[in-house]
Design a protein around this motif. Sequence first.
Motif, PDB file in Angstrom:
ATOM      1  N   GLU A 347     -90.049 -55.308  91.970  1.00 26.61           N
ATOM      2  CA  GLU A 347     -88.999 -54.614  91.059  1.00 26.61           C
ATOM      3  C   GLU A 347     -89.882 -53.582  90.552  1.00 26.61           C
ATOM      4  OE1 GLU A 347     -87.709 -57.440  88.482  1.00 26.61           O
ATOM      5  OE2 GLU A 347     -86.971 -59.011  89.838  1.00 26.61           O
ATOM      6  N   LEU A 348     -89.158 -52.122  91.014  1.00 28.22           N
ATOM      7  CA  LEU A 348     -90.179 -50.992  90.407  1.00 28.22           C
ATOM      8  C   LEU A 348     -89.356 -50.233  89.612  1.00 28.22           C
ATOM      9  CD1 LEU A 348     -91.624 -49.932  93.839  1.00 28.22           C
ATOM     10  CD2 LEU A 348     -92.624 -51.119  92.217  1.00 28.22           C
ATOM     11  N   ASP A 349     -89.806 -49.521  88.610  1.00 26.51           N
ATOM     12  CA  ASP A 349     -89.095 -48.732  87.601  1.00 26.51           C
ATOM     13  C   ASP A 349     -89.523 -47.462  88.087  1.00 26.51           C
ATOM     14  OD1 ASP A 349     -88.337 -47.261  85.549  1.00 26.51           O
ATOM     15  OD2 ASP A 349     -88.880 -48.157  83.913  1.00 26.51           O
ATOM     16  N   PHE A 350     -88.557 -46.411  88.544  1.00 29.72           N
ATOM     17  CA  PHE A 350     -88.926 -45.094  89.202  1.00 29.72           C
ATOM     18  C   PHE A 350     -88.692 -43.982  88.059  1.00 29.72           C
ATOM     19  CE2 PHE A 350     -87.937 -47.707  92.782  1.00 29.72           C
ATOM     20  CZ  PHE A 350     -88.781 -47.164  93.697  1.00 29.72           C
ATOM     21  N   THR A 351     -88.802 -44.434  86.751  1.00 34.31           N
ATOM     22  CA  THR A 351     -88.619 -43.375  85.740  1.00 34.31           C
ATOM     23  C   THR A 351     -89.693 -42.456  85.847  1.00 34.31           C
ATOM     24  OG1 THR A 351     -87.290 -45.064  84.149  1.00 34.31           O
ATOM     25  CG2 THR A 351     -88.231 -42.988  83.301  1.00 34.31           C
ATOM     26  N   VAL A 352     -90.835 -43.001  85.598  1.00 37.56           N
ATOM     27  CA  VAL A 352     -92.256 -42.184  85.594  1.00 37.56           C
ATOM     28  C   VAL A 352     -92.219 -41.423  86.700  1.00 37.56           C
ATOM     29  CG1 VAL A 352     -94.538 -42.033  85.380  1.00 37.56           C
ATOM     30  CG2 VAL A 352     -93.368 -43.545  83.965  1.00 37.56           C
ATOM     31  N   SER A 353     -92.143 -41.917  88.215  1.00 33.99           N
ATOM     32  CA  SER A 353     -91.997 -41.070  89.343  1.00 33.99           C
ATOM     33  C   SER A 353     -91.029 -40.055  89.504  1.00 33.99           C
ATOM     34  CB  SER A 353     -92.001 -42.204  90.546  1.00 33.99           C
ATOM     35  OG  SER A 353     -90.608 -42.725  90.584  1.00 33.99           O
ATOM     36  N   GLU A 354     -89.856 -40.472  89.164  1.00 33.28           N
ATOM     37  CA  GLU A 354     -88.853 -39.283  89.143  1.00 33.28           C
ATOM     38  C   GLU A 354     -89.209 -38.088  88.283  1.00 33.28           C
ATOM     39  OE1 GLU A 354     -85.522 -37.363  90.461  1.00 33.28           O
ATOM     40  OE2 GLU A 354     -86.374 -39.248  91.199  1.00 33.28           O
ATOM     41  N   GLN A 355     -89.744 -38.304  86.907  1.00 33.27           N
ATOM     42  CA  GLN A 355     -89.939 -37.091  86.189  1.00 33.27           C
ATOM     43  C   GLN A 355     -91.128 -36.667  86.847  1.00 33.27           C
ATOM     44  OE1 GLN A 355     -88.519 -36.270  83.349  1.00 33.27           O
ATOM     45  NE2 GLN A 355     -89.999 -34.516  83.260  1.00 33.27           N
ATOM     46  N   ARG A 356     -92.132 -37.094  87.493  1.00 37.45           N
ATOM     47  CA  ARG A 356     -93.343 -36.442  88.097  1.00 37.45           C
ATOM     48  C   ARG A 356     -92.814 -35.553  89.052  1.00 37.45           C
ATOM     49  NH1 ARG A 356     -98.120 -39.389  86.883  1.00 37.45           N
ATOM     50  NH2 ARG A 356     -98.232 -39.989  84.782  1.00 37.45           N
ATOM     51  N   LEU A 357     -92.127 -36.294  90.112  1.00 39.66           N
ATOM     52  CA  LEU A 357     -91.294 -35.444  91.229  1.00 39.66           C
ATOM     53  C   LEU A 357     -90.491 -34.188  90.481  1.00 39.66           C
ATOM     54  CD1 LEU A 357     -89.845 -38.012  93.773  1.00 39.66           C
ATOM     55  CD2 LEU A 357     -91.770 -36.461  93.974  1.00 39.66           C
ATOM     56  N   ILE A 358     -89.763 -34.257  89.801  1.00 38.66           N
ATOM     57  CA  ILE A 358     -88.961 -33.068  89.054  1.00 38.66           C
ATOM     58  C   ILE A 358     -90.004 -32.128  88.729  1.00 38.66           C
ATOM     59  CG2 ILE A 358     -87.712 -32.428  87.025  1.00 38.66           C
ATOM     60  CD1 ILE A 358     -86.373 -35.254  87.085  1.00 38.66           C
ATOM     61  N   GLU A 359     -91.202 -32.549  87.938  1.00 38.53           N
ATOM     62  CA  GLU A 359     -92.105 -31.497  87.321  1.00 38.53           C
ATOM     63  C   GLU A 359     -92.745 -30.731  88.896  1.00 38.53           C
ATOM     64  OE1 GLU A 359     -94.733 -33.870  85.115  1.00 38.53           O
ATOM     65  OE2 GLU A 359     -93.282 -34.282  83.437  1.00 38.53           O
ATOM     66  N   GLN A 360     -92.924 -31.733  89.591  1.00 37.22           N
ATOM     67  CA  GLN A 360     -93.948 -31.043  90.811  1.00 37.22           C
ATOM     68  C   GLN A 360     -92.920 -30.188  91.679  1.00 37.22           C
ATOM     69  OE1 GLN A 360     -97.139 -31.269  90.786  1.00 37.22           O
ATOM     70  NE2 GLN A 360     -97.533 -30.165  92.704  1.00 37.22           N
ATOM     71  N   ARG A 361     -91.604 -30.744  91.753  1.00 35.24           N
ATOM     72  CA  ARG A 361     -90.617 -29.756  92.396  1.00 35.24           C
ATOM     73  C   ARG A 361     -90.478 -28.449  91.917  1.00 35.24           C
ATOM     74  NH1 ARG A 361     -86.343 -34.030  92.260  1.00 35.24           N
ATOM     75  NH2 ARG A 361     -87.160 -35.029  94.271  1.00 35.24           N
ATOM     76  N   GLU A 362     -90.559 -28.414  90.843  1.00 37.58           N
ATOM     77  CA  GLU A 362     -90.531 -27.111  89.921  1.00 37.58           C
ATOM     78  C   GLU A 362     -91.772 -26.178  90.193  1.00 37.58           C
ATOM     79  OE1 GLU A 362     -90.100 -24.989  85.553  1.00 37.58           O
ATOM     80  OE2 GLU A 362     -89.839 -27.279  85.914  1.00 37.58           O
ATOM     81  N   ILE A 363     -92.861 -26.719  90.320  1.00 37.13           N
ATOM     82  CA  ILE A 363     -94.024 -26.164  90.434  1.00 37.13           C
ATOM     83  C   ILE A 363     -93.990 -25.556  92.072  1.00 37.13           C
ATOM     84  CG2 ILE A 363     -96.691 -26.418  91.058  1.00 37.13           C
ATOM     85  CD1 ILE A 363     -96.472 -28.258  88.663  1.00 37.13           C
ATOM     86  N   SER A 364     -93.514 -26.603  92.922  1.00 37.97           N
ATOM     87  CA  SER A 364     -93.525 -26.351  94.349  1.00 37.97           C
ATOM     88  C   SER A 364     -92.465 -25.235  94.746  1.00 37.97           C
ATOM     89  CB  SER A 364     -93.255 -27.490  95.175  1.00 37.97           C
ATOM     90  OG  SER A 364     -94.207 -28.524  95.170  1.00 37.97           O
ATOM     91  N   GLN A 365     -91.466 -25.301  94.114  1.00 41.00           N
ATOM     92  CA  GLN A 365     -90.263 -24.308  94.406  1.00 41.00           C
ATOM     93  C   GLN A 365     -90.827 -22.992  93.850  1.00 41.00           C
ATOM     94  OE1 GLN A 365     -86.888 -26.063  92.570  1.00 41.00           O
ATOM     95  NE2 GLN A 365     -86.461 -27.436  94.233  1.00 41.00           N
ATOM     96  N   LYS A 366     -91.454 -22.916  92.616  1.00 40.91           N
ATOM     97  CA  LYS A 366     -91.762 -21.464  92.242  1.00 40.91           C
ATOM     98  C   LYS A 366     -93.032 -21.010  93.214  1.00 40.91           C
ATOM     99  CE  LYS A 366     -93.771 -19.653  87.803  1.00 40.91           C
ATOM    100  NZ  LYS A 366     -94.253 -19.945  86.471  1.00 40.91           N
ATOM    101  N   TYR A 367     -93.814 -21.736  93.648  1.00 39.52           N
ATOM    102  CA  TYR A 367     -95.017 -21.200  94.530  1.00 39.52           C
ATOM    103  C   TYR A 367     -94.289 -20.536  95.878  1.00 39.52           C
ATOM    104  CZ  TYR A 367     -97.932 -20.870  98.271  1.00 39.52           C
ATOM    105  OH  TYR A 367     -98.771 -20.516  99.704  1.00 39.52           O
ATOM    106  N   LEU A 368     -93.390 -21.294  96.247  1.00 38.91           N
ATOM    107  CA  LEU A 368     -92.664 -20.700  97.467  1.00 38.91           C
ATOM    108  C   LEU A 368     -91.795 -19.425  97.135  1.00 38.91           C
ATOM    109  CD1 LEU A 368     -92.697 -20.991 100.427  1.00 38.91           C
ATOM    110  CD2 LEU A 368     -90.805 -22.759 100.254  1.00 38.91           C
ATOM    111  N   ILE A 369     -90.996 -19.470  96.165  1.00 39.73           N
ATOM    112  CA  ILE A 369     -90.169 -18.396  95.599  1.00 39.73           C
ATOM    113  C   ILE A 369     -91.168 -16.956  95.567  1.00 39.73           C
ATOM    114  CG2 ILE A 369     -88.486 -17.346  93.760  1.00 39.73           C
ATOM    115  CD1 ILE A 369     -87.563 -20.454  93.683  1.00 39.73           C
ATOM    116  N   ASN A 370     -91.909 -17.324  94.627  1.00 33.50           N
ATOM    117  CA  ASN A 370     -93.206 -16.222  94.268  1.00 33.50           C
ATOM    118  C   ASN A 370     -93.628 -15.698  95.520  1.00 33.50           C
ATOM    119  OD1 ASN A 370     -92.543 -16.655  91.694  1.00 33.50           O
ATOM    120  ND2 ASN A 370     -94.097 -17.584  91.064  1.00 33.50           N
TER     121      ASN A 370
END
Length: 376
Positions: A347-370
Amino acid sequence: MRVGIITLYRGYNYGTSLQAYALKQYVASLGYEAKIIWTNENTMNGRDVRVGKIIRIFRRCIFRPELFKRTFLGYRDSITAEISPEIKKKFLKFTQQKLQVQGMSMKELKKFAADEETLAVICGSDQIWSAAGANVEPLYFLRFAPERKRVAYAPSFGSSTVPSYNYKLIQKYLTEIPQISVREDQGLKIVKDLIGREVSVVLDPTLLKKWDVPQNLFFKQKYVVAYFLNTPSQNALESLKIAQEKYNCKIVAFPYKHRSYKKLQNVVYSDVGPEEFVEIIGNASCVYTDSFHGTAFAINLHVPFWTFSRNYKGVVEQSSRITSLLKMVDMGQQYISGERVCEKIPELDFTVSEQRLIEQREISQKYLINALENLR
């Protein structure tokens, strides 16, 4: 403007096909004309058997018997693994209709890359920079493209170190790529050691977005997924058996019909193609896997999972890519590296993992855009 993408897309591997598709889709969402490109040798085939590649492997292995053994065993297991003709058809259909790979001669690839309408050429994710392999593929290091147009997005070295026989060549190739990002922490260290450059760690393309999970049309009964790229370990089989008996569920296995599955009851072999993969994973009660992308999709879709250490046969151990991802989303406890048997569906709580993914998504997208904006 056009952006070319060079990446893995063959081998009847869901993660390989879907990461190529995800990167193409994301680049297109930025307003570019995204094209996956390759040589016109075997562009649509399920396996990459180019003559030049075979010659490079032979030359690298001729005086290195251990490397030859690893390479031979890796290819043998991949080619001889039992996979249904229907699954192969679905992969080829996905390549033709979704990836739409444009095959060109080497002369045409150089012309495409040099054309003023082509803003950049990206070498994409997955283990394209196989550090310990017998083939250091020049295409994956964008050797055909003008140096200033070369962008690396989330490639993996598939290893924690670069052996001496590949060191100088990979060092040279990396030096001549102006914009580099990698997929794992180990890749960060390798680039730093080889060329002294600090680079970004970004997400695998499949994690750049949330995937829509279609309503499950395949199985009405409760099921768990058995997605193993190599022969499942004994404790993985025991864990599947417990899940089957304790929760009265089917075991849906794909793409390979591993002989060891005969030890289990009520195993359903499903002809899952890349397009059905997300649906099958997303509607499962639990995913049992040894795959990086099996793990990544379970996390992204918030599906309970256990990831088992992989039974590599003749291949350099590659667990760092999985453990790096699990560390990033704070789910290291889901990785089984020993002989432990999993007694229940977690029984997994994905709250932390989802927040980490959102943060890393922003970093990753920014890298590619730039990276692309800097070339305008």
